[in-house]
Scaffold this active site. Structure first.
Site, PDB file in Angstrom:
ATOM      1  N   HIS A  97       0.248   9.902  -6.985  1.00 57.40           N
ATOM      2  CA  HIS A  97       0.232   9.008  -6.038  1.00 57.40           C
ATOM      3  C   HIS A  97       1.931   8.526  -5.929  1.00 57.40           C
ATOM      4  O   HIS A  97       2.544   8.675  -6.831  1.00 57.40           O
ATOM      5  CB  HIS A  97      -0.527   7.839  -5.883  1.00 57.40           C
ATOM      6  CG  HIS A  97      -0.404   7.153  -4.643  1.00 57.40           C
ATOM      7  ND1 HIS A  97       0.540   6.544  -4.416  1.00 57.40           N
ATOM      8  CD2 HIS A  97      -1.432   7.020  -3.496  1.00 57.40           C
ATOM      9  CE1 HIS A  97       0.068   5.630  -3.164  1.00 57.40           C
ATOM     10  NE2 HIS A  97      -0.948   6.051  -2.694  1.00 57.40           N
ATOM     11  N   SER A 206      -1.859   4.848   6.621  1.00 58.68           N
ATOM     12  CA  SER A 206      -2.103   3.877   7.529  1.00 58.68           C
ATOM     13  C   SER A 206      -3.174   4.402   8.241  1.00 58.68           C
ATOM     14  O   SER A 206      -3.324   4.142   9.608  1.00 58.68           O
ATOM     15  CB  SER A 206      -0.981   3.303   8.542  1.00 58.68           C
ATOM     16  OG  SER A 206       0.025   2.918   7.814  1.00 58.68           O
ATOM     17  N   GLY A 227      -5.701   3.546   2.079  1.00 59.10           N
ATOM     18  CA  GLY A 227      -5.331   2.369   1.204  1.00 59.10           C
ATOM     19  C   GLY A 227      -5.811   1.021   1.670  1.00 59.10           C
ATOM     20  O   GLY A 227      -7.135   0.758   1.636  1.00 59.10           O
TER      21      GLY A 227
END
Ligand code: 13P
Length: 247
Positions: A97, A206, A227
């Protein structure tokens, strides 16, 4: 047919009690579908309770972790071994990540080691790649991502799940336009050659209840890595319910 995957990356959020509360809110709102894999990548401390709750309720959620070391055991303070994750019922693990690359010195070489160790233990890595805003402005999106992929996938026989997460779109509300995400995923699939055809490619950055339909409608998008919006059980259920089995 490629498999559809909706994965939540909780990052450093949720205690065990909060995990339990999430599942209680999420379960009645989610309509599981065959061919749609829903994954929760929780902190290490919540994995046991997540697995236990899933086993007790029969909720068909897959458990994911957010990092894994490549050694079996050893003097690696703060790291976690693949076998430890497997023991807790973990099926997936996020590797590489951008937050680990940015804040914890993760490199393509250590990402590669983590991918290979995870696979050797039967875990499915979710390999993250993505460019910064500066690289995008310099027209280096493809060359950067292809380099990340080539180094992370060296000596990797079976492709992991791959998540394209443009760094500038993570946690910013600045979603990559769905058509642009599709374009980059198509380039990634093409770069992977023969192996790319049935690989699960995710978009992350997003993703929300309000944009999930448009993102999943893109031909190359096999799912999403979510997320912030995965922390809210109602919104994550909305996202999971928007998915359809493979393309
Ligand atoms: P956000 O959905 O909060 O932008 O985070 C994306 C992400 O980093 C998932 O791994």
């Amino acid at each position: 047919m490629r498999s559809t995957t909706i994965a939540g990356n909780w990052k450093m959020h949720k205690t065990q009690a909060e995990t339990k509360a999430f599942l209680q809110e999420f379960a009645p709102r989610w309509q599981p579908q065959g061919g749609v894999e829903v994954v929760l990548c929780a902190p290490f401390t919540a994995l046991a309770m997540l697995s236990g709750a899933i086993a007790a309720t029969g909720l068909p959620v897959a458990v994911g972790a957010q990092n894994v070391h490549w050694a079996e055991v050893g003097a690696f303070t703060g790291e976690i071994a693949p076998g430890m994750l497997v023991e807790l019922g973990t099926k997936y693990v996020v590797v590489g990540h951008s937050e680990r690359r940015q804040f914890f010195g993760e490199t393509d070489e250590t990402v590669n080691q983590r991918v290979r160790a995870a696979q050797a233990h039967g875990l499915t890595p979710i390999l993250c790649v993505g460019e910064t805003k500066a690289l995008r402005e310099q027209g280096q999106v493809e060359s950067w991502i292809f380099g990340q992929l080539d180094r992370a996938l060296a000596d990797v026989a079976t492709l992991p799940v791959i998540a394209y997460e443009p760094i500038w779109a993570i946690g910013t509300g600045d979603t990559c336009a769905p058509a642009e995400a599709n374009r980059v995923l198509a380039a990634i699939r093409n770069h992977l050659g023969d192996r790319g055809g049935d690989t699960t490619l995710l978009y992350g950055g997003s993703v929300k209840g309000s944009n999930i339909a448009e993102i999943l409608a893109q031909a190359e998008v096999d799912g999403v890595l979510v997320g912030g919006a995965s922390l809210d059980p109602q919104e994550f259920a909305q996202i999971a319910n928007a998915a359809r089995p493979g393309k």
